[in-house]
Motif scaffolding. Structure first.
Motif, mmCIF file in Angstrom:
data_model
loop_
_atom_site.group_PDB
_atom_site.id
_atom_site.type_symbol
_atom_site.label_atom_id
_atom_site.label_comp_id
_atom_site.label_asym_id
_atom_site.label_seq_id
_atom_site.Cartn_x
_atom_site.Cartn_y
_atom_site.Cartn_z
ATOM 1 N N PHE A 15 27.700 14.269 31.244
ATOM 2 C CA PHE A 15 26.830 13.309 30.476
ATOM 3 C C PHE A 15 26.865 13.356 29.148
ATOM 4 O O PHE A 15 26.555 14.239 28.612
ATOM 5 C CB PHE A 15 25.446 13.675 31.000
ATOM 6 N N ALA A 20 27.936 18.494 33.234
ATOM 7 C CA ALA A 20 27.101 19.282 34.198
ATOM 8 C C ALA A 20 27.696 19.805 35.548
ATOM 9 O O ALA A 20 27.105 20.837 35.770
ATOM 10 C CB ALA A 20 26.291 18.032 34.747
ATOM 11 N N PRO A 39 20.758 28.936 38.206
ATOM 12 C CA PRO A 39 19.593 28.834 37.546
ATOM 13 C C PRO A 39 19.366 27.292 37.584
ATOM 14 O O PRO A 39 20.150 26.239 37.579
ATOM 15 C CB PRO A 39 19.822 29.333 36.366
ATOM 16 N N ASN A 40 18.044 26.819 37.044
ATOM 17 C CA ASN A 40 17.921 25.315 36.552
ATOM 18 C C ASN A 40 18.727 24.802 35.658
ATOM 19 O O ASN A 40 19.226 25.517 34.863
ATOM 20 C CB ASN A 40 16.224 25.309 36.055
ATOM 21 N N GLY A 41 19.595 23.630 35.801
ATOM 22 C CA GLY A 41 20.038 23.279 34.916
ATOM 23 C C GLY A 41 21.617 23.447 35.124
ATOM 24 O O GLY A 41 22.511 23.134 34.462
ATOM 25 N N ALA A 42 21.915 24.245 36.266
ATOM 26 C CA ALA A 42 23.198 24.924 36.681
ATOM 27 C C ALA A 42 24.298 23.504 36.928
ATOM 28 O O ALA A 42 25.458 23.909 36.910
ATOM 29 C CB ALA A 42 23.275 25.746 37.427
ATOM 30 N N GLY A 43 23.738 22.619 37.534
ATOM 31 C CA GLY A 43 24.268 21.519 38.045
ATOM 32 C C GLY A 43 24.387 21.037 39.508
ATOM 33 O O GLY A 43 24.976 20.406 40.087
ATOM 34 N N LYS A 44 23.642 21.977 40.160
ATOM 35 C CA LYS A 44 23.500 21.850 41.632
ATOM 36 C C LYS A 44 23.060 20.419 42.126
ATOM 37 O O LYS A 44 23.756 20.024 42.840
ATOM 38 C CB LYS A 44 22.419 22.849 42.170
ATOM 39 N N SER A 45 21.932 19.872 41.511
ATOM 40 C CA SER A 45 21.700 18.299 42.009
ATOM 41 C C SER A 45 22.753 17.454 41.557
ATOM 42 O O SER A 45 23.045 16.689 42.379
ATOM 43 C CB SER A 45 20.534 17.997 41.155
ATOM 44 N N THR A 46 23.457 17.728 40.500
ATOM 45 C CA THR A 46 24.587 16.628 40.172
ATOM 46 C C THR A 46 25.554 16.723 41.263
ATOM 47 O O THR A 46 26.014 15.792 41.711
ATOM 48 C CB THR A 46 24.915 17.064 38.633
HETATM 49 P P1 ADP Z 1 20.353 21.820 38.715
HETATM 50 O O1 ADP Z 1 19.968 20.994 40.201
HETATM 51 O O2 ADP Z 1 21.091 23.079 39.256
HETATM 52 O O3 ADP Z 1 18.926 22.251 38.042
HETATM 53 P P2 ADP Z 1 21.183 19.568 37.208
HETATM 54 O O4 ADP Z 1 22.154 18.950 38.135
HETATM 55 O O5 ADP Z 1 19.895 18.718 37.604
HETATM 56 O O6 ADP Z 1 20.923 20.914 37.376
HETATM 57 O O7 ADP Z 1 21.572 19.555 35.731
HETATM 58 C C1 ADP Z 1 22.850 19.966 35.429
HETATM 59 C C2 ADP Z 1 22.904 19.676 33.604
HETATM 60 O O8 ADP Z 1 22.926 18.099 33.725
HETATM 61 C C3 ADP Z 1 21.639 19.681 32.872
HETATM 62 O O9 ADP Z 1 21.843 20.130 31.749
HETATM 63 C C4 ADP Z 1 20.801 18.530 32.843
HETATM 64 O O10 ADP Z 1 20.111 18.312 31.763
HETATM 65 C C5 ADP Z 1 22.134 17.335 32.878
HETATM 66 N N1 ADP Z 1 21.631 16.318 33.581
HETATM 67 C C6 ADP Z 1 21.426 15.996 34.881
HETATM 68 N N2 ADP Z 1 21.215 14.430 35.147
HETATM 69 C C7 ADP Z 1 21.335 13.972 33.953
HETATM 70 C C8 ADP Z 1 21.139 12.712 33.752
HETATM 71 N N3 ADP Z 1 21.036 11.530 34.338
HETATM 72 N N4 ADP Z 1 21.711 12.392 32.286
HETATM 73 C C9 ADP Z 1 21.986 13.358 31.137
HETATM 74 N N5 ADP Z 1 21.941 14.544 31.495
HETATM 75 C C10 ADP Z 1 21.704 15.076 33.059
#
Ligand code: ADP
Ligand code: MG
Length: 226
Positions: A15, A20, A39-46
């Motif tokens: 991004f 991510a 941890p939060n922000g690790a990239g799991k959801s992405t």
């Molecule tokens: P997790 O699920 O592990 O908490 P995320 O996958 O949500 O982590 O996020 C990983 C990183 O990517 C974070 O730094 C988050 O801020 C960034 N991020 C996630 N989605 C977006 C997006 N749509 N646009 C910009 N940055 C994003």
């Protein structure tokens, strides 16, 4: 001999300046409960969103049963047997528990429009079976609006299973639950994996929740597997 159901190769999502998910390569085996923690922000959801084709990778590939599915549309990937439960609860709160599961079964069988008026009669036995699997049969006729959060999550699991997925992605399914409920959901998921032979990728930010019941644990930190 175990076989690879789902595999990623150098899966990457950027991004802007943020990487991510950074060249993540792993495989999920048939009948495996694999935990992805970090941890939060690790990239799991992405990472999950790329597996479900909700998000297009910057580069790298997703391979399902030997077939490259990168770039396919979400609906296509879902039809190929990759199901998910949502981090945000998505159910029809005006309907009962069993009606929600029946609707998922009808939708899975492509009959949604034609049979909508008869929905309450269809697949009741099958829906009840799925509710038994998630220990929710006794709540079948309750309205979703009155369910406890943990029960709603278990109903969602039944809905995801109605589509008979080969692979089930669960992105932080325990978010918002009490510690005890979280371990219970993990144990239930492990039982379902054993019972149905489905492969599950489960994300979680707390190591303790996944430790006892998952087959393997991957740790993601700042987009990288460590
Ligand atoms: P997790 O699920 O592990 O908490 P995320 O996958 O949500 O982590 O996020 C990983 C990183 O990517 C974070 O730094 C988050 O801020 C960034 N991020 C996630 N989605 C977006 C997006 N749509 N646009 C910009 N940055 C994003
Ligand atoms: Mg997340």
């Amino acid at each position: 001999m175990m076989s690879n159901v789902l595999e990623t190769r150098a899966l990457t999502k950027k991004f802007g300046a943020i990487v991510a998910v950074d060249e993540v390569s792993f495989s999920l085996q048939q009948g495996e409960l694999l935990a992805l923690i970090g941890p939060n922000g690790a990239g799991k959801s992405t990472c999950c969103n790329m597996l479900m084709a909700q998000l297009k990778p910057t580069y790298g590939d997703v391979i399902l049963g030997g077939e490259k599915i990168t770039g396919m549309r979400p609906r296509e990937v879902w039809r190929k047997g990759v199901g998910r439960t949502f981090q945000i609860t998505a159910t029809y709160s005006s309907m009962t528990v069993i009606e929600n599961v029946q609707l998922a079964l009808i939708s899975h069988n492509h009959e949604i429009m034609r049979f909508l008026p008869y929905a309450h009669k269809m697949y009741r036995a099958e829906a009840l079976q799925l509710l038994e699997l998630v220990n929710m049969a006794d709540q079948a006729d309750r309205h979703c609006a009155v369910l406890a959060y943990g029960d709603l999550k278990r109903m969602e699991l039944a809905i995801a299973l109605a589509h008979n997925p080969k692979v089930l992605l669960m992105d932080e399914p325990t978010a918002g639950m009490a510690p005890r409920e979280r371990v219970d959901l993990m144990r239930l998921t492990a039982d379902i994996v054993a019972d149905k032979g489905v492969s599950v990728l489960f994300t979680e930010h707390d190591m303790d929740v996944v430790f006892a019941h998952s087959h393997r644990i991957m740790v993601l930190n700042r987009g990288q597997l460590i």
